[in-house]
Design a protein around this motif. Structure first.
Motif, PDB file in Angstrom:
ATOM      1  N   PHE A 121      31.637  47.089  53.004  1.00 27.80           N
ATOM      2  CA  PHE A 121      30.336  46.028  53.003  1.00 27.80           C
ATOM      3  C   PHE A 121      30.372  45.211  51.805  1.00 27.80           C
ATOM      4  N   GLY A 122      31.164  45.226  50.796  1.00 26.82           N
ATOM      5  CA  GLY A 122      31.494  44.266  50.151  1.00 26.82           C
ATOM      6  C   GLY A 122      32.423  43.162  50.446  1.00 26.82           C
ATOM      7  N   VAL A 123      33.331  43.381  51.094  1.00 23.62           N
ATOM      8  CA  VAL A 123      34.150  42.521  52.093  1.00 23.62           C
ATOM      9  C   VAL A 123      33.181  41.801  53.111  1.00 23.62           C
ATOM     10  N   ILE A 124      32.326  42.252  53.793  1.00 23.26           N
ATOM     11  CA  ILE A 124      31.452  41.925  54.875  1.00 23.26           C
ATOM     12  C   ILE A 124      30.581  40.856  53.862  1.00 23.26           C
ATOM     13  N   ALA A 125      29.905  41.410  52.946  1.00 24.44           N
ATOM     14  CA  ALA A 125      29.052  40.575  52.184  1.00 24.44           C
ATOM     15  C   ALA A 125      29.751  39.194  51.695  1.00 24.44           C
ATOM     16  N   PHE A 126      31.134  39.414  51.132  1.00 22.76           N
ATOM     17  CA  PHE A 126      31.821  38.235  50.831  1.00 22.76           C
ATOM     18  C   PHE A 126      31.895  37.428  52.015  1.00 22.76           C
ATOM     19  N   GLY A 127      32.061  37.785  53.169  1.00 24.35           N
ATOM     20  CA  GLY A 127      32.062  36.759  54.522  1.00 24.35           C
ATOM     21  C   GLY A 127      30.882  36.005  54.626  1.00 24.35           C
ATOM     22  N   ILE A 128      29.879  36.760  54.324  1.00 30.95           N
ATOM     23  CA  ILE A 128      28.252  36.037  54.562  1.00 30.95           C
ATOM     24  C   ILE A 128      28.140  35.205  53.573  1.00 30.95           C
TER      25      ILE A 128
ATOM     26  N   TRP B 260      31.855  32.065  43.959  1.00 28.86           N
ATOM     27  CA  TRP B 260      32.731  32.077  42.916  1.00 28.86           C
ATOM     28  C   TRP B 260      32.499  33.343  41.968  1.00 28.86           C
ATOM     29  N   SER B 261      31.291  33.634  41.671  1.00 30.08           N
ATOM     30  CA  SER B 261      30.933  35.050  40.882  1.00 30.08           C
ATOM     31  C   SER B 261      31.154  36.054  41.741  1.00 30.08           C
ATOM     32  N   TYR B 262      31.065  35.883  43.040  1.00 28.79           N
ATOM     33  CA  TYR B 262      30.913  37.184  43.986  1.00 28.79           C
ATOM     34  C   TYR B 262      32.687  37.330  44.001  1.00 28.79           C
ATOM     35  N   ALA B 263      33.346  36.034  44.032  1.00 27.99           N
ATOM     36  CA  ALA B 263      34.843  36.335  44.147  1.00 27.99           C
ATOM     37  C   ALA B 263      35.399  36.859  42.925  1.00 27.99           C
TER      38      ALA B 263
ATOM     39  N   VAL C 134      42.805  41.512  50.950  1.00 28.18           N
ATOM     40  CA  VAL C 134      42.812  40.786  52.355  1.00 28.18           C
ATOM     41  C   VAL C 134      41.328  39.931  52.238  1.00 28.18           C
ATOM     42  N   GLY C 135      40.249  40.857  51.995  1.00 21.17           N
ATOM     43  CA  GLY C 135      38.946  40.001  52.004  1.00 21.17           C
ATOM     44  C   GLY C 135      38.799  38.994  51.168  1.00 21.17           C
ATOM     45  N   LEU C 136      39.209  39.017  49.728  1.00 22.47           N
ATOM     46  CA  LEU C 136      39.102  38.164  48.780  1.00 22.47           C
ATOM     47  C   LEU C 136      40.020  37.038  49.219  1.00 22.47           C
ATOM     48  N   LEU C 137      41.359  36.977  49.640  1.00 22.62           N
ATOM     49  CA  LEU C 137      42.216  36.163  50.098  1.00 22.62           C
ATOM     50  C   LEU C 137      41.914  35.231  51.104  1.00 22.62           C
ATOM     51  N   ALA C 138      41.314  35.924  52.259  1.00 19.32           N
ATOM     52  CA  ALA C 138      40.494  35.250  53.332  1.00 19.32           C
ATOM     53  C   ALA C 138      39.588  34.679  53.028  1.00 19.32           C
ATOM     54  N   GLY C 139      38.463  35.121  52.286  1.00 16.49           N
ATOM     55  CA  GLY C 139      37.378  34.232  51.946  1.00 16.49           C
ATOM     56  C   GLY C 139      37.560  33.172  51.162  1.00 16.49           C
ATOM     57  N   VAL C 140      38.429  33.287  50.277  1.00 12.11           N
ATOM     58  CA  VAL C 140      38.578  31.955  49.377  1.00 12.11           C
ATOM     59  C   VAL C 140      39.463  31.165  50.059  1.00 12.11           C
ATOM     60  N   SER C 141      40.365  31.621  50.983  1.00 12.73           N
ATOM     61  CA  SER C 141      41.238  30.552  51.717  1.00 12.73           C
ATOM     62  C   SER C 141      40.254  29.828  52.876  1.00 12.73           C
TER      63      SER C 141
END
Length: 181
Positions: free
Chosen positions: A5-12, A28-31, A54-61
């Protein structure tokens, strides 16, 4: 599983930040929180935390590519475009296919770690193949049918029924008659 859920929320949040629906500091706070969780899992629990990484890298990229105006060029290569096109079918079918392939593989080769890597690769390839079949024979025809149904509905009567049309014209011509009604 709840840890996704945390990774999905980061995508949103990534999408919302690119659309300027939320401020940049929220992204940036969530990252930073995701990075902190990754570090804690790695250090204290000896877990890799690959889903978070992977979620962090994908979201920031994706965020950086969007902010730099490179989204149209960055992912514009045919293998990624193809995987994006069949991604929903892949999502629907991958678990069943990988379960069958990995179970069969384990029964044939027991606990051999190198064989497990091969079965995992075969599972991935078989999932892509099954997703392609599902896309071609189910998703694409269903999309075309939905489009045709939508076109038929839109090509129906262009104007509202006569009684409604008259009252709308009357209200437009004389707004006071609507106030009296």
């Amino acid at each position: 599983a709840p840890y996704f859920f945390g990774v999905i929320a980061f995508g949103i949040i990534t999408y919302a930040a690119l659309e300027n629906w939320v401020p940049k500091w929220m992204f940036w706070s969530y990252a930073a929180v995701m990075f902190q969780r990754f570090a804690v899992e790695w250090y204290f629990y000896d877990l890799i935390g690959k889903e978070i990484a992977v979620g962090l890298l994908a979201g920031v990229s994706i965020y950086l590519a969007g902010r730099l105006g490179q989204m149209d060029r960055w992912l514009n290569v045919w293998p990624l475009q193809y995987l994006g096109r069949i991604s929903y079918s892949f999502f629907l079918i991958h678990y069943a296919v990988s379960f069958v392939v990995k179970t069969l593989g384990y029964n044939l080769t027991a606990g051999n770690p190198w064989a497990a890597v091969g079965w995992m690769a075969l599972s991935f390839a078989a999932s892509i193949g099954a997703a392609h079949v599902l896309y071609v024979f189910v998703e694409e025809p269903a999309t075309r049918l939905a489009y045709r149904i939508g076109e038929r509905r839109r090509s129906g009567p262009a104007s509202p029924p006569q009684s409604t049309q008259r009252s709308w014209r009357a209200a437009r011509a004389n707004p006071e008659c609507v106030a009296r009604a």
